[in-house]
Design an enzyme around this catalytic site. Sequence first.
Site, PDB file in Angstrom:
ATOM      1  N   ASN A  11       0.327 -39.226 -36.058  1.00 24.30           N
ATOM      2  CA  ASN A  11       0.158 -38.437 -34.838  1.00 24.30           C
ATOM      3  C   ASN A  11       0.160 -39.392 -33.654  1.00 24.30           C
ATOM      4  OD1 ASN A  11      -0.758 -36.847 -32.746  1.00 24.30           O
ATOM      5  ND2 ASN A  11      -2.780 -36.434 -33.643  1.00 24.30           N
ATOM      6  N   TRP A  12       1.255 -39.371 -32.904  1.00 24.41           N
ATOM      7  CA  TRP A  12       1.384 -40.323 -31.793  1.00 24.41           C
ATOM      8  C   TRP A  12       0.531 -39.916 -30.589  1.00 24.41           C
ATOM      9  CZ3 TRP A  12       7.361 -41.699 -31.377  1.00 24.41           C
ATOM     10  CH2 TRP A  12       7.772 -42.255 -32.597  1.00 24.41           C
ATOM     11  N   LYS A  13       0.029 -38.701 -30.591  1.00 24.28           N
ATOM     12  CA  LYS A  13      -0.776 -38.195 -29.464  1.00 24.28           C
ATOM     13  C   LYS A  13       0.023 -38.355 -28.161  1.00 24.28           C
ATOM     14  CE  LYS A  13      -4.875 -39.017 -32.181  1.00 24.28           C
ATOM     15  NZ  LYS A  13      -6.292 -39.327 -32.242  1.00 24.28           N
ATOM     16  N   HIS A  96      -6.080 -29.693 -33.998  1.00 25.15           N
ATOM     17  CA  HIS A  96      -6.605 -31.062 -33.916  1.00 25.15           C
ATOM     18  C   HIS A  96      -7.881 -31.065 -33.081  1.00 25.15           C
ATOM     19  CE1 HIS A  96      -6.978 -35.295 -32.917  1.00 25.15           C
ATOM     20  NE2 HIS A  96      -6.255 -35.521 -33.999  1.00 25.15           N
ATOM     21  N   GLU A  98      -8.915 -32.971 -30.858  1.00 26.36           N
ATOM     22  CA  GLU A  98      -8.746 -33.221 -29.417  1.00 26.36           C
ATOM     23  C   GLU A  98      -8.334 -31.951 -28.681  1.00 26.36           C
ATOM     24  OE1 GLU A  98      -6.238 -36.668 -29.865  1.00 26.36           O
ATOM     25  OE2 GLU A  98      -7.967 -37.770 -30.616  1.00 26.36           O
ATOM     26  N   GLU A 166     -10.554 -34.144 -40.924  1.00 22.79           N
ATOM     27  CA  GLU A 166     -10.745 -35.236 -39.965  1.00 22.79           C
ATOM     28  C   GLU A 166     -12.130 -35.128 -39.332  1.00 22.79           C
ATOM     29  OE1 GLU A 166      -6.864 -36.870 -38.336  1.00 22.79           O
ATOM     30  OE2 GLU A 166      -7.194 -35.039 -37.230  1.00 22.79           O
ATOM     31  N   GLY A 172     -10.541 -42.253 -33.942  1.00 27.77           N
ATOM     32  CA  GLY A 172     -10.431 -43.239 -32.870  1.00 27.77           C
ATOM     33  C   GLY A 172     -11.665 -44.104 -32.674  1.00 27.77           C
ATOM     34  N   SER A 210      -9.483 -42.950 -38.189  1.00 30.24           N
ATOM     35  CA  SER A 210      -9.576 -44.408 -38.294  1.00 30.24           C
ATOM     36  C   SER A 210      -8.974 -44.967 -39.584  1.00 30.24           C
ATOM     37  CB  SER A 210     -11.026 -44.878 -38.123  1.00 30.24           C
ATOM     38  OG  SER A 210     -11.474 -44.587 -36.812  1.00 30.24           O
ATOM     39  N   GLY A 231      -3.682 -41.761 -36.583  1.00 29.62           N
ATOM     40  CA  GLY A 231      -3.476 -41.747 -35.135  1.00 29.62           C
ATOM     41  C   GLY A 231      -3.037 -43.120 -34.655  1.00 29.62           C
ATOM     42  N   GLY A 232      -3.989 -43.886 -34.123  1.00 26.32           N
ATOM     43  CA  GLY A 232      -3.695 -45.177 -33.495  1.00 26.32           C
ATOM     44  C   GLY A 232      -2.778 -46.084 -34.292  1.00 26.32           C
TER      45      GLY A 232
HETATM   46  P1  PGA Z   1      -7.111 -42.257 -35.428  1.00 23.37           P
HETATM   47  O1  PGA Z   1      -6.724 -40.720 -35.147  1.00 23.37           O
HETATM   48  O2  PGA Z   1      -6.346 -42.676 -36.653  1.00 23.37           O
HETATM   49  O3  PGA Z   1      -6.690 -42.985 -34.200  1.00 23.37           O
HETATM   50  O4  PGA Z   1      -8.585 -42.278 -35.676  1.00 23.37           O
HETATM   51  C1  PGA Z   1      -6.601 -39.821 -36.201  1.00 23.37           C
HETATM   52  C2  PGA Z   1      -6.194 -38.455 -35.697  1.00 23.37           C
HETATM   53  O5  PGA Z   1      -6.630 -38.072 -34.605  1.00 23.37           O
HETATM   54  O6  PGA Z   1      -5.434 -37.747 -36.361  1.00 23.37           O
END
Ligand code: PGA
Length: 250
Positions: A11-13, A96, A98, A166, A172, A210, A231-232
């Site tokens: 997930n590049w966000k 998600h 967020e 998650e 994050g 993470s 994510g990251g």
């Molecule tokens: P992260 O994000 O790997 O940066 O913790 C995971 C996600 O939001 O899917």
Amino acid sequence: MRLARPIVFGNWKMNGLRADGLALAGALAQRAVRLSGTLGIFPPFTILHAVAQRVCETGILVGGQDCHEKSFGAYTGSISAPMLVDAGAKAVILGHSERRHGLGETDALVRAKLLAARAAGLLVVLCVGETEEERLAGVHEERLWAQLDGSLPEGIGPEGLVVAYEPVWAIGTGRTPTSADIVATHAAVRRMLARRVVGGDAIPILYGGSVKPDNAAEIMACAGVDGVLVGGASLDAAAFWSIYQAGGGA
Ligand code: PGA
């Protein structure tokens, strides 16, 4: 269609201008000659079509990070499921944290989006997860059940559905649950899916929060983990590919 394991989604966000995004997609495409597992990337809408074209000769799946619950109409600024399909997407992330926490999306809204996405033929990655307060209070399973029950439409089948567990506090932050907690929570989610969806046993369950190259092998070795949502670390081709390999992907 059964998704080959491991299932590793990135997930590049809100990251990726055209040049960076295409370079990242290209670096993955070079590695993904013949995939033994399922590798997917979820770039921002603005470059989804270009990224899909860049990886179209590989098995890499491209998806959107959200969609609107309606197909067309007067919804300024929104992107619908048919538009994602039109741009080359095969999947979409819904619910998600967020969006649930940052934008106030409710289970009912996620459910409406899920119906729209399935109607358009998109694979849905439905995200659920408890907050740190809920985990500390020991009510995380109740929370996960409420989210699953509220986000899954009545009578939905297991096809085209993936659930990502998650924990909000792990996204994050560099913090992850212990392996024992991951195993226990995935088993709980598995029971909930079996109870809520006819054939729910077939729904893959990913862990997210993470995931990095140095913890990916341990996380993906946990019983009940079919893959990860990253994510990251998905913004770096070498790191993302090594996570995929840590899960046994080639
Ligand atoms: P992260 O994000 O790997 O940066 O913790 C995971 C996600 O939001 O899917």
